[in-house]
Design a protein around this motif. Structure first.
Motif, PDB file in Angstrom:
ATOM      1  N   UNK A  48       0.825  -1.215   0.000  1.00 35.59           N
ATOM      2  CA  UNK A  48       0.000   0.000   0.000  1.00 35.59           C
ATOM      3  C   UNK A  48       0.855   1.261   0.000  1.00 35.59           C
ATOM      4  N   UNK A  49       1.919   1.249   0.784  1.00 34.32           N
ATOM      5  CA  UNK A  49       2.801   2.418   0.833  1.00 34.32           C
ATOM      6  C   UNK A  49       3.471   2.695  -0.497  1.00 34.32           C
ATOM      7  N   UNK A  50       3.984   1.656  -1.132  1.00 32.92           N
ATOM      8  CA  UNK A  50       4.629   1.876  -2.427  1.00 32.92           C
ATOM      9  C   UNK A  50       3.606   2.219  -3.503  1.00 32.92           C
ATOM     10  N   UNK A  51       2.399   1.677  -3.406  1.00 34.30           N
ATOM     11  CA  UNK A  51       1.352   2.015  -4.363  1.00 34.30           C
ATOM     12  C   UNK A  51       0.954   3.470  -4.279  1.00 34.30           C
ATOM     13  N   UNK A  52       0.763   3.956  -3.070  1.00 36.94           N
ATOM     14  CA  UNK A  52       0.403   5.369  -2.892  1.00 36.94           C
ATOM     15  C   UNK A  52       1.537   6.268  -3.360  1.00 36.94           C
ATOM     16  N   UNK A  53       2.772   5.870  -3.063  1.00 43.20           N
ATOM     17  CA  UNK A  53       3.923   6.662  -3.504  1.00 43.20           C
ATOM     18  C   UNK A  53       4.012   6.729  -5.030  1.00 43.20           C
TER      19      UNK A  53
END
Length: 65
Positions: A46-51
């Motif tokens: 989720x963190x890398x997707x949002x980034x």
């Protein structure tokens, strides 16, 4: 090379899928190592997707200037 928006959406979907699997695991057998591992993977996805999604919009904004 894949575009950042597509990669970000795929990562967010994978994060949601891993979260769903973690919820199912907790309901079946409680909090164990595997559940924490699934949540860790979901958090990273989720963190890398949002980034990546934010990176796409920054690139789009800077291309307009």
């Amino acid at each position: 090379m894949m575009k950042p928006l597509f990669s970000g959406v795929v990562n967010c979907l994978l994060g949601a899928l891993f979260t769903y699997f973690a919820i199912q695991q907790v309901q079946m057998s409680g909090w164990g190592f595997f559940c924490y591992l699934l949540l860790l993977i979901a958090t990273l996805d989720l963190g890398s997707g949002i980034r990546l999604i934010l990176f796409h919009f920054r690139l789009k904004h800077s291309a307009k200037k």
